[in-house]
Design a protein around this motif. Structure first.
Motif, PDB file in Angstrom:
ATOM      1  N   SER A  85       8.417   9.668  16.213  1.00 34.25           N
ATOM      2  CA  SER A  85       8.039  10.601  17.269  1.00 34.25           C
ATOM      3  C   SER A  85       6.530  10.745  17.384  1.00 34.25           C
ATOM      4  O   SER A  85       6.019  11.121  18.426  1.00 34.25           O
ATOM      5  N   SER A  86       5.782  10.430  16.314  1.00 35.66           N
ATOM      6  CA  SER A  86       4.336  10.591  16.336  1.00 35.66           C
ATOM      7  C   SER A  86       3.662   9.505  17.167  1.00 35.66           C
ATOM      8  O   SER A  86       2.528   9.667  17.573  1.00 35.66           O
ATOM      9  N   ASP A  87       4.355   8.371  17.404  1.00 35.53           N
ATOM     10  CA  ASP A  87       3.753   7.272  18.147  1.00 35.53           C
ATOM     11  C   ASP A  87       3.304   7.685  19.538  1.00 35.53           C
ATOM     12  O   ASP A  87       2.242   7.304  19.994  1.00 35.53           O
ATOM     13  N   SER A  88       4.109   8.457  20.240  1.00 34.17           N
ATOM     14  CA  SER A  88       3.777   8.827  21.610  1.00 34.17           C
ATOM     15  C   SER A  88       2.864  10.049  21.667  1.00 34.17           C
ATOM     16  O   SER A  88       2.067  10.169  22.587  1.00 34.17           O
ATOM     17  N   ALA A  89       2.960  10.936  20.728  1.00 31.95           N
ATOM     18  CA  ALA A  89       2.211  12.185  20.779  1.00 31.95           C
ATOM     19  C   ALA A  89       0.808  12.075  20.191  1.00 31.95           C
ATOM     20  O   ALA A  89      -0.048  12.891  20.498  1.00 31.95           O
ATOM     21  N   TYR A  90       0.546  11.074  19.338  1.00 36.38           N
ATOM     22  CA  TYR A  90      -0.715  10.982  18.622  1.00 36.38           C
ATOM     23  C   TYR A  90      -1.364   9.615  18.784  1.00 36.38           C
ATOM     24  O   TYR A  90      -0.690   8.601  18.906  1.00 36.38           O
ATOM     25  N   HIS A  91      -2.688   9.617  18.748  1.00 32.20           N
ATOM     26  CA  HIS A  91      -3.457   8.372  18.718  1.00 32.20           C
ATOM     27  C   HIS A  91      -3.700   8.026  17.251  1.00 32.20           C
ATOM     28  O   HIS A  91      -4.091   8.891  16.467  1.00 32.20           O
ATOM     29  N   LYS A  92      -3.478   6.779  16.876  1.00 32.46           N
ATOM     30  CA  LYS A  92      -3.721   6.332  15.502  1.00 32.46           C
ATOM     31  C   LYS A  92      -5.111   5.713  15.426  1.00 32.46           C
ATOM     32  O   LYS A  92      -5.446   4.846  16.225  1.00 32.46           O
ATOM     33  N   ILE A  93      -5.893   6.162  14.454  1.00 30.46           N
ATOM     34  CA  ILE A  93      -7.159   5.494  14.164  1.00 30.46           C
ATOM     35  C   ILE A  93      -6.829   4.476  13.082  1.00 30.46           C
ATOM     36  O   ILE A  93      -6.395   4.837  11.984  1.00 30.46           O
ATOM     37  N   LEU A  94      -7.015   3.191  13.393  1.00 35.27           N
ATOM     38  CA  LEU A  94      -6.634   2.110  12.498  1.00 35.27           C
ATOM     39  C   LEU A  94      -7.841   1.558  11.759  1.00 35.27           C
ATOM     40  O   LEU A  94      -8.962   1.568  12.279  1.00 35.27           O
ATOM     41  N   SER A  95      -7.606   1.042  10.573  1.00 40.51           N
ATOM     42  CA  SER A  95      -8.668   0.394   9.816  1.00 40.51           C
ATOM     43  C   SER A  95      -8.977  -0.956  10.457  1.00 40.51           C
ATOM     44  O   SER A  95      -8.082  -1.768  10.640  1.00 40.51           O
ATOM     45  N   PRO A  96     -10.246  -1.211  10.782  1.00 41.90           N
ATOM     46  CA  PRO A  96     -10.600  -2.480  11.408  1.00 41.90           C
ATOM     47  C   PRO A  96     -10.765  -3.624  10.410  1.00 41.90           C
ATOM     48  O   PRO A  96     -11.041  -4.755  10.799  1.00 41.90           O
ATOM     49  N   MET A  97     -10.577  -3.317   9.122  1.00 41.13           N
ATOM     50  CA  MET A  97     -10.784  -4.331   8.082  1.00 41.13           C
ATOM     51  C   MET A  97     -10.112  -3.919   6.788  1.00 41.13           C
ATOM     52  O   MET A  97      -9.687  -2.775   6.625  1.00 41.13           O
ATOM     53  N   VAL A  98     -10.036  -4.847   5.859  1.00 38.18           N
ATOM     54  CA  VAL A  98      -9.575  -4.564   4.501  1.00 38.18           C
ATOM     55  C   VAL A  98     -10.761  -3.982   3.750  1.00 38.18           C
ATOM     56  O   VAL A  98     -11.878  -4.495   3.857  1.00 38.18           O
ATOM     57  N   GLY A  99     -10.547  -2.907   3.018  1.00 42.95           N
ATOM     58  CA  GLY A  99     -11.644  -2.311   2.268  1.00 42.95           C
ATOM     59  C   GLY A  99     -11.218  -1.031   1.586  1.00 42.95           C
ATOM     60  O   GLY A  99     -10.033  -0.750   1.436  1.00 42.95           O
ATOM     61  N   THR A 100     -12.203  -0.255   1.168  1.00 42.31           N
ATOM     62  CA  THR A 100     -11.963   1.019   0.489  1.00 42.31           C
ATOM     63  C   THR A 100     -12.321   2.166   1.422  1.00 42.31           C
ATOM     64  O   THR A 100     -13.411   2.189   1.993  1.00 42.31           O
ATOM     65  N   PHE A 101     -11.387   3.110   1.578  1.00 40.60           N
ATOM     66  CA  PHE A 101     -11.554   4.261   2.461  1.00 40.60           C
ATOM     67  C   PHE A 101     -12.354   5.347   1.745  1.00 40.60           C
ATOM     68  O   PHE A 101     -12.059   5.699   0.606  1.00 40.60           O
ATOM     69  N   TYR A 102     -13.369   5.866   2.429  1.00 37.83           N
ATOM     70  CA  TYR A 102     -14.136   7.006   1.909  1.00 37.83           C
ATOM     71  C   TYR A 102     -14.171   8.084   2.987  1.00 37.83           C
ATOM     72  O   TYR A 102     -14.519   7.814   4.138  1.00 37.83           O
ATOM     73  N   GLU A 103     -13.840   9.305   2.603  1.00 38.76           N
ATOM     74  CA  GLU A 103     -13.792  10.415   3.556  1.00 38.76           C
ATOM     75  C   GLU A 103     -15.146  11.065   3.782  1.00 38.76           C
ATOM     76  O   GLU A 103     -15.302  11.870   4.697  1.00 38.76           O
ATOM     77  N   SER A 104     -16.150  10.744   2.966  1.00 39.51           N
ATOM     78  CA  SER A 104     -17.467  11.356   3.100  1.00 39.51           C
ATOM     79  C   SER A 104     -18.563  10.314   2.902  1.00 39.51           C
ATOM     80  O   SER A 104     -18.314   9.259   2.316  1.00 39.51           O
ATOM     81  N   PRO A 105     -19.786  10.615   3.356  1.00 43.24           N
ATOM     82  CA  PRO A 105     -20.873   9.649   3.210  1.00 43.24           C
ATOM     83  C   PRO A 105     -21.302   9.419   1.760  1.00 43.24           C
ATOM     84  O   PRO A 105     -21.833   8.371   1.426  1.00 43.24           O
ATOM     85  N   SER A 106     -21.067  10.408   0.899  1.00 41.43           N
ATOM     86  CA  SER A 106     -21.347  10.260  -0.534  1.00 41.43           C
ATOM     87  C   SER A 106     -20.455  11.237  -1.300  1.00 41.43           C
ATOM     88  O   SER A 106     -19.954  12.200  -0.712  1.00 41.43           O
TER      89      SER A 106
END
Length: 168
Positions: A85-106
């Protein structure tokens, strides 16, 4: 041993002239051997097994034993299920590459966004680090962060959803 540690070892062995690598720690044995093309193959064994019988290490449990292996648990943890149900109601921000996710600049700074944060299309929402390059990921749409689908420091795949955004 965490899957991220194993991946780092694989990268190091792949990038070196080492042909074979073996490591044992707390009953977990990791053995890698490069094949003819120069890529590393890995085998995980517990201390009681012979090298001819590779098997995923069972995850320790404080409660009743589970049949889910450590690798299966980590994979399911890294790729959460998104309700249909989330597919139609929400936009997904996708990872453009393989890597490590960081939520903050440091590590000392606050996260770029949290659940409930209002974002604009050109606003940075996270960083994905690949090969020591820190790539800023933008929201792509105006809206509100509905869900953060990955954890700080987690390895992400190309095309993996990182955020759900309720678009304006």
């Amino acid at each position: 041993m965490k899957i991220q540690e194993i991946r780092e070892i694989i990268k190091l062995v792949d990038g070196s002239s080492i042909e074979e690598f073996s490591y044992e720690f707390e009953g977990v044995k990791v053995k890698m051997k490069k094949n003819g093309s120069g890529t590393a193959q890995q085998t995980l064994n517990s201390a009681a097994q012979t090298p001819q019988q590779p098997k995923a290490v069972e995850a320790p449990s404080a409660s009743a034993p589970t049949k889910e292996s450590e690798a299966e648990r980590l994979v399911s943890q890294e790729t959460p299920e998104i309700p249909a149900s989330s597919d139609s109601a929400y936009h997904k921000i996708l990872s453009p590459m393989v890597g490590t996710f960081y939520e903050s600049p440091s590590p000392e700074e606050a996260a770029y966004v949290q659940v409930g944060s209002k974002v604009t299309a050109d606003q940075v929402v996270c960083i994905v680090e690949a090969m020591k390059l820190f790539n800023e990921i933008e929201a792509e749409v105006d809206g509100e962060i509905a869900e953060i689908l990955v954890k700080d420091g987690q390895l992400v795949e190309y095309g993996q959803p990182l955020f759900l955004v309720k678009a304006n």
